[in-house]
Design a protein around this motif. Sequence first.
Motif, PDB file in Angstrom:
ATOM      1  N   ASP A 172       0.822  -1.216   0.000  1.00  0.00           N
ATOM      2  CA  ASP A 172       0.000   0.000   0.000  1.00  0.00           C
ATOM      3  C   ASP A 172       0.855   1.265   0.000  1.00  0.00           C
ATOM      4  O   ASP A 172       0.503   2.280   0.597  1.00  0.00           O
ATOM      5  CB  ASP A 172      -0.949   0.011   1.200  1.00  0.00           C
ATOM      6  CG  ASP A 172      -2.088   1.005   1.009  1.00  0.00           C
ATOM      7  OD1 ASP A 172      -2.464   1.246  -0.159  1.00  0.00           O
ATOM      8  OD2 ASP A 172      -2.588   1.546   2.011  1.00  0.00           O
ATOM      9  N   THR A 173       2.013   1.195  -0.675  1.00  0.00           N
ATOM     10  CA  THR A 173       2.890   2.364  -0.759  1.00  0.00           C
ATOM     11  C   THR A 173       3.275   2.618  -2.212  1.00  0.00           C
ATOM     12  O   THR A 173       3.429   1.680  -2.998  1.00  0.00           O
ATOM     13  CB  THR A 173       4.179   2.165   0.064  1.00  0.00           C
ATOM     14  OG1 THR A 173       4.854   0.992  -0.403  1.00  0.00           O
ATOM     15  CG2 THR A 173       3.860   2.011   1.540  1.00  0.00           C
ATOM     16  N   LEU A 174       3.459   3.878  -2.535  1.00  0.00           N
ATOM     17  CA  LEU A 174       3.903   4.249  -3.865  1.00  0.00           C
ATOM     18  C   LEU A 174       5.417   4.170  -3.925  1.00  0.00           C
ATOM     19  O   LEU A 174       6.114   4.734  -3.075  1.00  0.00           O
ATOM     20  CB  LEU A 174       3.446   5.666  -4.207  1.00  0.00           C
ATOM     21  CG  LEU A 174       1.965   5.848  -4.535  1.00  0.00           C
ATOM     22  CD1 LEU A 174       1.621   7.323  -4.603  1.00  0.00           C
ATOM     23  CD2 LEU A 174       1.614   5.167  -5.857  1.00  0.00           C
ATOM     24  N   ILE A 175       5.932   3.454  -4.903  1.00  0.00           N
ATOM     25  CA  ILE A 175       7.382   3.335  -5.027  1.00  0.00           C
ATOM     26  C   ILE A 175       7.947   4.591  -5.693  1.00  0.00           C
ATOM     27  O   ILE A 175       7.249   5.316  -6.400  1.00  0.00           O
ATOM     28  CB  ILE A 175       7.773   2.094  -5.857  1.00  0.00           C
ATOM     29  CG1 ILE A 175       7.204   2.198  -7.274  1.00  0.00           C
ATOM     30  CG2 ILE A 175       7.319   0.828  -5.167  1.00  0.00           C
ATOM     31  CD1 ILE A 175       7.703   1.101  -8.196  1.00  0.00           C
ATOM     32  N   GLU A 176       9.223   4.819  -5.452  1.00  0.00           N
ATOM     33  CA  GLU A 176       9.902   5.927  -6.107  1.00  0.00           C
ATOM     34  C   GLU A 176      10.455   5.419  -7.428  1.00  0.00           C
ATOM     35  O   GLU A 176      11.309   4.525  -7.467  1.00  0.00           O
ATOM     36  CB  GLU A 176      11.033   6.459  -5.226  1.00  0.00           C
ATOM     37  CG  GLU A 176      11.725   7.685  -5.807  1.00  0.00           C
ATOM     38  CD  GLU A 176      12.752   8.265  -4.866  1.00  0.00           C
ATOM     39  OE1 GLU A 176      13.599   9.051  -5.344  1.00  0.00           O
ATOM     40  OE2 GLU A 176      12.732   7.921  -3.667  1.00  0.00           O
ATOM     41  N   LEU A 177       9.940   5.945  -8.523  1.00  0.00           N
ATOM     42  CA  LEU A 177      10.354   5.488  -9.840  1.00  0.00           C
ATOM     43  C   LEU A 177      11.738   6.016 -10.182  1.00  0.00           C
ATOM     44  O   LEU A 177      12.109   7.123  -9.798  1.00  0.00           O
ATOM     45  CB  LEU A 177       9.347   5.949 -10.898  1.00  0.00           C
ATOM     46  CG  LEU A 177       7.922   5.418 -10.723  1.00  0.00           C
ATOM     47  CD1 LEU A 177       6.989   6.090 -11.722  1.00  0.00           C
ATOM     48  CD2 LEU A 177       7.881   3.898 -10.898  1.00  0.00           C
ATOM     49  N   ALA A 178      12.478   5.209 -10.903  1.00  0.00           N
ATOM     50  CA  ALA A 178      13.807   5.636 -11.342  1.00  0.00           C
ATOM     51  C   ALA A 178      13.670   6.868 -12.230  1.00  0.00           C
ATOM     52  O   ALA A 178      12.813   6.927 -13.111  1.00  0.00           O
ATOM     53  CB  ALA A 178      14.486   4.507 -12.104  1.00  0.00           C
ATOM     54  N   GLU A 179      14.494   7.839 -11.986  1.00  0.00           N
ATOM     55  CA  GLU A 179      14.400   9.080 -12.754  1.00  0.00           C
ATOM     56  C   GLU A 179      14.972   8.889 -14.153  1.00  0.00           C
ATOM     57  O   GLU A 179      15.973   8.199 -14.352  1.00  0.00           O
ATOM     58  CB  GLU A 179      15.152  10.206 -12.026  1.00  0.00           C
ATOM     59  CG  GLU A 179      14.401  10.723 -10.819  1.00  0.00           C
ATOM     60  CD  GLU A 179      14.853  12.124 -10.429  1.00  0.00           C
ATOM     61  OE1 GLU A 179      15.448  12.813 -11.289  1.00  0.00           O
ATOM     62  OE2 GLU A 179      14.617  12.510  -9.285  1.00  0.00           O
ATOM     63  N   SER A 180      14.304   9.471 -15.111  1.00  0.00           N
ATOM     64  CA  SER A 180      14.830   9.515 -16.471  1.00  0.00           C
ATOM     65  C   SER A 180      14.687  10.942 -16.986  1.00  0.00           C
ATOM     66  O   SER A 180      13.830  11.703 -16.522  1.00  0.00           O
ATOM     67  CB  SER A 180      14.065   8.549 -17.388  1.00  0.00           C
ATOM     68  OG  SER A 180      12.695   8.906 -17.477  1.00  0.00           O
TER      69      SER A 180
END
Length: 493
Positions: free
Chosen positions: A187-195
């Motif tokens: 139930d948590t939003l992951i931190e997406l890899a920055e591009s």
Amino acid sequence: MSNVECRTDNKPTVQALKQPVLSLQQYELSPLQQGMLFHTLSSENSGVDMEQITMRLHEALDVSLFVEAWQHVIAQHEILRTRFDWEGAATPQQIVMPAVDLPVFEHDLQTQPPTAQRNFIKELRRTDRFTPFDLHNAPLMRLNIVQLAKTEFFVLWTFQHILLDGRSFPLLLQQVFATYSALLTSDTLIELAESRPFSDYIAWRAKQNFAHSEPYWRKQLAGFSAKTALDFGAAAQGAGANWGEVEVQLSAETTATLNNFAHAQNVTLHTLIQAAWSLLLHHYSGENDIVFASTRACRHWADDAASMIGLFINTVPMRVRVSDTQPLHNYLQTLRQQQIDLREHEHTGLNDIQRWSDIGRGETLFDSLVVYDNATLHDRMQAFAGFEQRDFAYNGQTNFPLTVLAYGGKQLLLRIEHQVSRFSAETAQNILDQLHTVLLNMLGRADTAALAIPYLSARDYHQLFDKWNQPISAAPTWAIHDKISAQAQLTPH
């Protein structure tokens, strides 16, 4: 038939988007984006450049979390929040909105029999393709989620091609499903890899001097003054769909054999596809000077460009000259060298290329397009962990009368997409059969003259010789040179 729920109520947002917001980030379009904008505005409701990705999810989908995952990914990438403005501006602009709501439509078909479900999905895909986006308003995408059973969902993602190219699809979808998985388990939003944002590519383009490519394109197209005719056969009769497609998937064994043959000639499978198409164009146009369009990925401009989301592809001409005596191996190597030489000039806008050619004003350089990718979308998605119960498929619609698509991988997939107003389904199938035939007949014939590679399919022979065996009173529909050509292909040596 379906209970439809739209999760997005963004009327106030839409109204707000129509007001100019000077503080928002905006920048010019790439040449291909400009072309797509023109085609969209000039052929409204035609389905041109409306992209569709379908997903069969054999799992109990939590729709709320799935939609939340999409919103999270959209917030990460500016191109997914982009709208377009071309009225009153010196040049068209793309404008990045700070936030957008993704339109999502839910359909519950759990009580419907399989036949009704299939018919609904077929009609949904058709009607959604011909439901245009308002390019003034973001996002230029929407989802239809169809529940077929407790653990069976069909998802239709429709979007404007002006936003994304094929290399972006798996990158974006992987992020959506990774986010969904995290929401489902913790139930948590992951931190997406920055591009890097797509605007970096536009900024890079603005610093380039594409005039340095003018001598290359002038030399490449010198003397070519009329596009290669697509004299393949009859169009469909009567009313019906305006766009059709046919495809064939080769066996893993045949695909491996073709790859081995290409490797032995020091070329790629992509080269074989382009060679086969150019030879087929020669046989039907009667021309030895052939031009068709080729899609370039254009992701070599920066080290990290491969991880970026956006529309980086470009469409450029491939000119192929064929001679009566040129061996196939030499023909293939010439094509391959042209592909390599093109890399330095692949970002040149098509308008500039046409302006530097001998094609008349208002005319086009080509009517057919060849697109090659190393794998289908489904195969690319299967490379990620946890996707075994998920099936993916991609379907597009270009503005060209005929598009040849080829996807490598373990089993080569060949697809012909065509305007029905130009080519009937039977004609398209015949083109596909002959393209397939040319590819197979290249094997073991590296030293044979390229123009001598047989191209008539088994179906052609059946039709041809059946007609020759008709009573003498029957009106002939095949010219004598067809008979001579067919006999030559039966005994090429």
